[in-house]
Every structure is written in C-alpha cells, then in structure tokens.
Design an enzyme around this catalytic site. Structure first.
Site, short mmCIF file in Angstrom:
data_model
loop_
_atom_site.label_atom_id
_atom_site.label_comp_id
_atom_site.label_asym_id
_atom_site.label_seq_id
_atom_site.Cartn_x
_atom_site.Cartn_y
_atom_site.Cartn_z
CG HIS A 61 59.28 -62.08 16.53
ND1 HIS A 61 59.11 -63.26 17.00
CD2 HIS A 61 58.02 -62.01 15.66
CE1 HIS A 61 58.19 -64.04 16.19
NE2 HIS A 61 57.53 -63.45 15.53
CE LYS A 70 64.24 -61.96 21.61
NZ LYS A 70 63.29 -62.35 20.38
CE1 TYR A 130 62.52 -65.64 23.32
CE2 TYR A 130 62.46 -67.59 22.77
CZ TYR A 130 62.09 -66.59 22.92
OH TYR A 130 60.52 -66.35 22.50
CG ASP A 166 55.64 -64.45 12.75
OD1 ASP A 166 55.52 -63.44 13.62
OD2 ASP A 166 56.41 -65.46 13.24
#
Length: 186
Positions: A61, A70, A130, A166
């Site tokens: 992603h 991140k 995250y 996905d």
C-alpha cells in the site's frame, strides 16, 4: 536506542532501548528528540492497529498524493515487513527491503514518504501497530500487487490470504508515473 540503515535510503531499523526486569519491561516507542538524533524527523498524526492471522498478507500500500511516512512495529506475534521505493526518479526505484519484526525482537521499521509498504503474518496472530505522518485518505490510496515479478520480493509464502482490494492491484510498471511520488519534484 540503536538505529541501522538498510539498503534503501532513509528506511531505517530501530532497536529501542528496553529496560527489563522480573516485572516485565519498559521501552519508549516514540520520542521525537531521540529519533531526530538518528535522522528520523516526523510529525505523526495518526496511529493504527491491526490484528491479523497466519497467512494474511497486507499490501503493498501507498498513498499519493498526501504520502505517509510510517513507523511500524509488532506488539504480538511476528511478521515479515517490506518497504518498496516507488519514488519515480530515485536511484533505488523499484527496489525493496524486508525485515522480520516481532514482539520478541521489539524492532521498529521507519518507512519514509514515497515507499509502498506491506507485511505477511508468520505467527498464529500478529498485532501490528504503526504511526503515520498523514491521515488516511481512501481517495488517495494506491497499491502494487504483492507478487510483482519485476520487484522480485522474496516473501516467505507462495499463496497468502489477500483482501479483495489487494488482489486487484497492478504491477508497478502498470501504474502511470504521474500517479507515483516524483523524487525530481520534491
């Protein structure tokens, strides 16, 4: 805290300092001043938490525009975590780095803006946390197929469980360059 460079510029592995005794342990998972000392300067605005079971692969992603850096870590279980440089114009465009993150090694991975990210759950379950430097904006979400042969990621799985979304992501070379972060304009 120890910080290690990876083969990709600005992607860093962090081993936070852990204070452990018979009662358990304590560690700082973010301290802006200490992380800045090792070159990680970030204004995190959103924290996320996901729980997944063995065999789940989430990713790859990214968000463009409004890219997100991140800082990722595993609170329970173990994952194989991957970052891919998708910054058009970068000398490492299309290259990836993978690292095992687990509750037992307590490592973190810092992934800067302009990288796609994904992870595969190795353990029975994984609780994955995250921090992000920009808010999630579904209209700006993008992705790359996990098994893009041009990327050549060495995942520890042949047939993962994927979300419907996905499963439909294109190969990196099929994404128009104006839909990717452009290193030359930054």
């Amino acid at each position: 805290m120890k910080c290690y460079n990876t083969l990709l510029p600005d992607v860093k592995v962090i081993d936070p300092r852990v204070f452990e005794d018979s009662r358990g342990f304590f560690m700082q998972t973010w301290n802006a001043a200490r992380y800045a000392e090792v070159g990680i300067v970030a204004n995190f605005v959103q924290d996320n938490l996901s729980l997944s079971t063995r065999g789940i692969l989430r990713g790859l992603h990214y968000q463009q525009p409004n890219p997100q850096a991140k800082l990722v870590q595993v609170l329970q279980g173990e994952v194989f975590d991957v970052a891919v440089d998708i910054r058009y114009g970068s000398p490492t465009f299309g290259q990836w780095v993978g690292i095992t993150l687990s509750a037992s090694n307590r490592r973190q991975l810092y992934i800067p803006e302009g990288f796609a990210h994904g992870f595969y759950v190795v353990s029975q379950t994984a609780l994955f946390a995250y921090k992000c430097t920009d808010f999630y904006l579904p209209q700006h979400e993008g992705g790359i197929c996990w098994d893009d042969p041009d990327l050549g990621i060495t995942w520890p799985v042949v047939e993962p469980t994927l979300s419907a979304k996905d499963k439909q992501y294109p190969k990196l070379k099929e994404i128009p360059l104006d839909c990717l972060p452009n290193l030359r304009l930054e």
